[in-house]
Motif scaffolding. Structure first.
Motif, mmCIF file in Angstrom:
data_model
loop_
_atom_site.group_PDB
_atom_site.id
_atom_site.type_symbol
_atom_site.label_atom_id
_atom_site.label_comp_id
_atom_site.label_asym_id
_atom_site.label_seq_id
_atom_site.Cartn_x
_atom_site.Cartn_y
_atom_site.Cartn_z
ATOM 1 N N GLU A 163 0.789 5.640 0.372
ATOM 2 C CA GLU A 163 0.040 6.762 0.924
ATOM 3 C C GLU A 163 -0.797 7.437 -0.158
ATOM 4 N N ILE B 111 0.872 1.700 4.777
ATOM 5 C CA ILE B 111 0.576 2.986 5.414
ATOM 6 C C ILE B 111 0.310 2.735 6.894
ATOM 7 N N ASP B 112 0.432 3.788 7.679
ATOM 8 C CA ASP B 112 0.128 3.666 9.101
ATOM 9 C C ASP B 112 -1.306 4.134 9.363
ATOM 10 N N VAL B 113 -1.697 4.092 10.616
ATOM 11 C CA VAL B 113 -3.087 4.409 10.945
ATOM 12 C C VAL B 113 -3.441 5.868 10.685
ATOM 13 N N ASP B 114 -2.423 6.697 10.421
ATOM 14 C CA ASP B 114 -2.708 8.074 10.038
ATOM 15 C C ASP B 114 -2.702 8.249 8.528
ATOM 16 N N GLY B 115 -2.580 7.143 7.805
ATOM 17 C CA GLY B 115 -2.601 7.206 6.345
ATOM 18 C C GLY B 115 -1.260 7.536 5.733
ATOM 19 N N LYS B 116 -0.224 7.597 6.549
ATOM 20 C CA LYS B 116 1.104 7.981 6.071
ATOM 21 C C LYS B 116 1.903 6.753 5.637
ATOM 22 N N ALA B 117 2.801 6.968 4.681
ATOM 23 C CA ALA B 117 3.651 5.890 4.181
ATOM 24 C C ALA B 117 4.482 5.294 5.309
ATOM 25 N N MET C 126 0.823 -1.200 0.000
ATOM 26 C CA MET C 126 0.000 0.000 0.000
ATOM 27 C C MET C 126 0.864 1.259 0.000
ATOM 28 N N TYR D 228 -0.660 -0.900 9.151
ATOM 29 C CA TYR D 228 -1.463 -1.958 8.538
ATOM 30 C C TYR D 228 -0.567 -2.938 7.794
ATOM 31 N N LYS E 41 -6.594 12.671 7.106
ATOM 32 C CA LYS E 41 -6.564 11.216 6.979
ATOM 33 C C LYS E 41 -7.630 10.763 5.983
ATOM 34 N N TYR E 42 -7.234 9.965 5.034
ATOM 35 C CA TYR E 42 -8.145 9.423 4.027
ATOM 36 C C TYR E 42 -8.817 10.512 3.194
#
Lengths: 363, 363, 363, 363
Positions: A265, B316-322, A263, B102, A272-273
C-alpha cells in the motif's frame, strides 16, 4: 508501413548513406510549444561523437546539426522537424576493396542480394553513421518527456569483464569514462581494449538502460505493448543481438514465488493513489502486460564485437567466388561504447511516442 | 497505428476477452488462391490445446474455429479472413476475488490504472486466451510461406534443467512430449513439474525457435528490420521477458574473430549464385543488417513462471489498500509449454509479412 | 497499411462477404469508460435497414448486432470492440447467373481480374452489405464525439429533382421520408422512384452532410488533412463518385472576393477567444488548410444509380466471351437513400479519429 | 500514422516551411535499380516553376533540387530517397502584417488555434511552396510506373470560361499555354486573368486529369480503394475543394441505363484475355469497386480562387479584435494554373503506390 520510419504518433523517418551528401531525419507529430535549440541537440551529438574518439573509429566529422523546419522562434510548431548533418568527410576514403568483396558480419552481402545494387561507400545505408540522427531525434524526445523523466544507459560489460553491481554509480558513468559506472572496472576495460586493438580484434559489450519517472499506464495490452516496441527499437540498433527486460533470461531459472513483484500500500494518505503503491521488487523491469507499472523501466542488451577486424577472413566476392577480406587501418575495438547514447535516444523516442498514444486514447 | 494489430502488409487484428462472447481475428492482405480449410487451422489449435492438458490450466473449451470470411470454395479470395472461436466455458467461473484485488505479476493493476476500468473475468484482454487466435492465424501464415519453409520451436529449458544440445532431436519434439527435443530431459522435467504443482509454485522456461528455408533478402536495413520485427512479435507474447537472436548474449564475451560468420564459395557451378554461398557458422542467427542471410533463422526466448501460484502474495486492492491474494484451484506450473506453438505462429506471421513486403519493393 | 481498415488512432477494420457466415468489424482505440449498449447500436442499424424497405432491395435480415468484446458492464474498456451480425438470409439465393457473367458497373470483373477468384454470391466483399458495420461503428464514433456534436445527412436530389434550399427542414428529414428535408419534394421523388421501378431502371442521388459543434483545430496541415480524410472516407462508400466540400465546384466560377470567408470579432468579452470569432460566410465548408475552422463542416456527394437494373446489358462472361446480363426480381431504384446513414457514420468515424489525434499531439 | 506522410508502401514524407532553411521530402519504398537523375527531377520542377512566371506569384527561387540519398551511380538503391531544395529567397520579405492579423481563407487562424504558435513567414507550413517537393517526388513515381503509363492534367476552366471539349487537344496543353488544351480558349483566359489582376481579385479553376495505360486490378475493394486514395491525395492539394471521378456529379441526373459501362468481347483471339475486353463507355472514370478497370483513369477537380487578393477584407487580429487585411504587391490571380503539375505528381504517386501494393498481395 515505411521501411525507414518508426513510431506510431511520434514518427521518425531517416535518410542518408554513410557517404551521401547528407544524413537527416524528419520527426513528425511533435507537440507544439516545446522550447528546443540546435545547441541542445548538438550536445547529444557531441556526446556520441566523443564516444568515438579514442577507442572508436576515426572518421573526422564536425557533425554540425541544422534544424531545417518545425521550430520557430525557439519553439516547436507542431509541423515536422527535419534535422540534417552534412557529410563532410565523405569523399576522401578508399573503399575499393569493399566494392568487390563482401565483409563477413556486415550487411554487404544481404544488401546486394536483396536489391541487386549496393552503395558500398562506407557501408552505405547500413553504416552506423545513421545513428547520429537517432541521437539528435532523441534530444527532442527527451523534451517531450519532460524533466521528471530520466533516461540513462551504461556499459555493464566489455568482453569478459563485468561491472560489479555493488560498485555501480550512475554519477561516474559518462562519455569520458566509456560510459562505465565503476572506476575500477574502467581501468581493466581500457587495458583490454588496448590489447584488442593491438591484436586487431574487437570486443562485445552489454548495455544496461533505465527510464525513471514513467507513470503507470503507458503502453497497450497486446500489439502496442511498450516492451514489444522497446524490443524492436533496441534490436533495430546496429550490432544488437539480444534484449532482456527486467529479470530477462533470469526468469527461466526462477519459480513464480521468487519472480513475483509483490505490492504494498502507498504510504501517502487517504485518497486512492494519493500516494503510489510500492512494489517490493522489480523483476518485471517496469512493464507488465505491455503497460508501464510506474517502476523504473530497465533492460539490458548485447552488442556484438564489430565485424571490422584486422584479420584475414574467408568470404566471397561479388561474383560469388572465394576471396578474403581484412579491415585495414585503425578500427573500432568495441562498438558497444558508442551504442550507449543511441540506446538512450531510442528509449526516449519509444517512451515519448507512448506518452502521446496514451493521451490520445485515455485523455 | 492500431493497438491491437501487427504486421505491415499481412496485417493481423484480434479481438476478444477471456470471457467475452467470442475471440477472433481478422487477417488482412492474404494473397488469393491459397487452399486452406478450417480443419487445417483446427489442427494447429488442437496442438496448442493439447499443450494445456496435463501440465497446464484446466479451462474446458472445445475451441472450434470458424472461418467467417475471406475463403471461398476452399481458397483464399484476397479479402480479409476472419476467424472466430466462441467462448463456451466463459460464464461458470468465479473471479470475484480478482475483481477486487490486483494479482502481482498480472496486468490487473496496470489495466485499471491505464483505463480506469477492467474486465476482470479471467484476466480480460490480457488473458493468454487471445493467443489461440495467433495460432490460428499462424496456420494461414505457414500457407503463405509455402512448404519449403519449416517453422519449428521447442522447449530447451524448464527451471534449472536444460536440454543437452548434443541429444537434441527435432523429431522427438512434439506436443505430447511437452515440446521437449530430448527424451531423457523430458523425464526430469515431468518430475520437476509435478513437484512444482505440489508446492503450488510455477517454473520458467526457455524456448528455441527456427525458420529454415528462408531465402536471402527478406527484411530491410533500418526500421523494417526482420530481427526488430521478430523481437517485437516475441516480446509481445504473454510472459516473454527476453529474446536473443543467433549467438545472442553470447556475443558479449566473444571477440570479433570468434563471432565472424565467414563465407565460402557455393559449390554449384559457373553462374553467379547458381549455388548459394555457404556460411561457416551462423552466429548471426540468419539475420544480418536486418535482412535474412539465407541461413536458418534461429533465436531463443525466456518465458517467466506464471504469476498465478498457490501462495499468498502481498498486494493491494482496488481501493489501494494492503491485501493478499492466492490463486486457488489447479494451476499452470509452466506457461512456457503452451507458448511453443504461439512462438511458431508469430514467427510464421512475421516471415509471411516480410515475404510480401520484399515482393512489393523488389518484385 | 491494411486494405480493409481505416482511421489513424480510432481504427476500424471490417470483415465479411455478402453470403459468408457473418459480417463484422473491429473498432480499435476507443477511449475507455464510454457508456454504450448494443441497443443503441441497433437503433442506427434499424435506421439503415428501414431505408431499405419500400424503395430499396429486399433482403430479409433481422440484422441483430452483437458486441463480442471491448465493453464491460455497459462501458468501453479501451480494448478492441468487435461487432458482428450473422448472415441469416445468405443461403437461399440463386446467383448462378452472376457466377458466370460480369455485371456492368459492378465489381465482378475487376475482382476476378485482380485476384483470379471471386466470391460471386451476392457481390461478395463488394456488396453494400458491409456498410451495415460502418453504421454500427458510427454509433460508437458518435459517442466519442459527445452530445454537443451533431452529425446529420439528407438527400438533396434524386434524379433531376432537387430539394428547394429555401424549404429545407432538417426536422422533416428522417428515414421514413427517404431522408428528404422537404415534404413537397418527397411527393415528387416517390412518383419518380415508382416510375423508375416500373421501367426497371435506377436513379442517382445527391447527399448533403453536416457536422455541427466541431471545435476549431482538428485536422493537420498537409497529409493528415481533415478534408482529405473525409474525401477518402466518402469516396470509399459504394457508388459514390464525387465529393465537394463547402462551395465545392462552385468555387471555379467565383472570384476571390466572393469566396472570401471574412471574420468578425467574437461578441463575448474581454479575454481572447472568450467568445469565438464569427465567420461572415462558410464557403470553406468548415475546413481551411486541412483544419476545422469551428464552423459547420458541410459537404455534398454524388451517388450513382445502382448498376443492377432490369434491362439487358451487353457484357462478357468469365471466359471473356460476349454475353448479356439483366438483374431479375425486384431491385433497388436509388441506392442513395440507404447511403445517407452510411455517410453520417463515416463522417462520425473520421471526426472521432481526428478528435483523438488532436488530443495526442496538442493535449 | 504520420501527419506529414502519405502512401502505403511507396511512402512520401515532407518537411519544410515557406521560409525555413530548406524544404524537402523522403520517398521510401522505391524499388531498386531504377535509373533517375536530378536533372530529370529538375525538369518537372521547372515545369511547375514556369507556371508561376507571368500569371502567378513572384517569388524568385532557383529551386535547385539535390538528391541527398538513395541513388547510387545513377540508380535507385531501395533505400530512402531524400530530395531537398534550399530556400534562397526566404529572408527578404516583410510579413509583419501577417504576423498580427489572420488572412481570411488562409490557414493562419486555424494554425494558431490548433498549435498556439504559427510560423507566419510566407504562410509557414501551409504555404504552397511545399508542393514543389510533391512534384519532385512525382518524377520518381512516374519512373516506377514506367513509360507505358501516361499521366497528364490540364486546365479545363478558369472562372466562367470553359474549354470546349470538342476542341480539346492534349498536344496543345503545356506550361507555356497555362496548361490550356485549346488555343482559342487561351486567349480568353489571358484577357480574364489580366483583368482580374488589374481589379486585384483572383479566379477559380477546374483541372482535368488522366492516367492512361493502367492495367486492370490495381486498388482494393473497401479501404484501400484506388478512388478513395486519389480523392484524399487531390483534396490534400492546397485550395482544392472538390473532386469527381468519371461522370462525377453527372451521375446524379442519370438513370442506371445511361450510366452503365457495358462491356464488349476483346477482339484479339482465342485465349482468355489474350485481348482485353472493351468498355463501350467510361462513366466510371476507370475505377469500379475501388479497383482499376483497365480504362483511362479520369477525374476533375475544383481549385478555389486564391485568398490573397488586393482587397481590404474584414478579419480579426491575433488578439481576437476586429481588423482588416489586404494582400499588397503583385499577386497570383489563379492558383489553379500551378496546381496542374502538382495534380499530375499526386496522381503518379498514388498509382505507383498501388502498383507496388498490388504486387505485394497478388504477385
Amino acid at each position: 508501413m515505411s521501411f525507414n520510419s518508426f513510431g506510431r504518433i511520434l514518427r521518425y523517418t531517416s535518410w542518408g548513406e554513410s557517404h551521401g551528401l547528407s544524413i537527416g531525419c524528419v520527426i513528425d507529430g511533435v507537440p507544439p510549444l516545446i522550447a528546443i535549440s540546435k545547441e541542445e541537440i548538438q550536445q547529444d551529438i557531441e556526446r556520441r561523437r566523443s564516444a568515438l574518439s579514442r577507442h572508436t573509429s576515426q572518421r573526422k566529422e564536425r557533425d554540425r546539426v541544422e534544424i531545417l523546419s518545425g521550430v520557430f522562434e525557439g519553439k516547436t510548431t507542431g509541423t515536422p522537424i527535419a534535422l540534417e548533418i552534412i557529410n563532410e568527410d565523405a569523399r576522401s576514403k578508399d573503399y575499393a576493396n569493399i566494392a568487390k568483396v563482401y565483409r563477413p558480419g556486415h550487411a554487404d552481402y544481404v544488401t546486394e542480394r536483396k536489391y541487386g545494387i549496393r552503395d558500398w561507400r562506407g557501408g552505405g545505408r547500413a553504416s552506423a553513421r545513421e545513428t547520429v540522427m537517432r541521437v539528435a531525434a532523441g534530444a527532442i524526445a527527451r523534451k517531450i518527456l519532460g524533466e521528471k523523466v530520466v533516461i540513462r544507459a551504461a556499459l555493464s560489460q566489455i568482453g569478459k569483464i563485468k561491472v560489479d553491481e555493488k560498485r555501480w554509480s550512475w554519477e561516474d558513468c559518462h562519455v569520458d569514462n566509456l560510459f562505465c559506472p565503476d572506476k575500477e572496472t574502467l581501468t581493466l576495460w581500457q587495458k583490454n581494449l588496448d590489447e584488442a586493438r593491438r591484436k586487431g580484434v574487437s570486443l562485445g559489450g552489454r548495455i544496461k538502460a533505465q527510464a525513471c519517472g514513467i507513470p503507470v499506464g503507458w503502453g497497450a495490452p497486446l500489439y502496442g505493448k511498450l516492451d514489444a516496441d522497446l524490443a524492436a527499437a533496441m534490436m533495430g540498433i546496429n550490432a544488437v543481438k539480444a534484449i532482456e527486460i527486467g529479470a530477462g533470461f533470469g526468469v527461466v531459472e526462477r519459480d513464480g514465488l521468487e519472480n513475483a513483484d509483490e505490492m504494498l500500500e502507498g504510504s501517502g494518505g487517504e485518497k486512492k493513489y494519493s500516494s503510489e503503491p510500492q512494489f517490493v521488487t522489480n523483476n518485471a523491469g517496469g512493464i507488465i502486460g505491455g503497460i508501464s507499472t510506474g517502476q523504473d523501466i530497465s533492460f539490458s542488451l548485447a552488442v556484438k564485437p564489430t565485424s571490422s577486424i584486422r584479420k584475414s577472413l574467408r568470404t566471397i566476392d561479388v561474383d560469388g567466388k572465394a576471396s578474403t577480406v581484412e579491415t585495414l587501418g585503425r578500427h573500432d575495438p568495441c562498438v558497444a561504447i558508442r551504442a550507449v547514447p543511441i540506446v538512450e535516444a531510442m528509449l526516449a523516442l519509444v517512451l515519448a511516442d507512448h506518452k502521446l498514444l496514451h493521451r490520445a486514447q485515455c485523455g
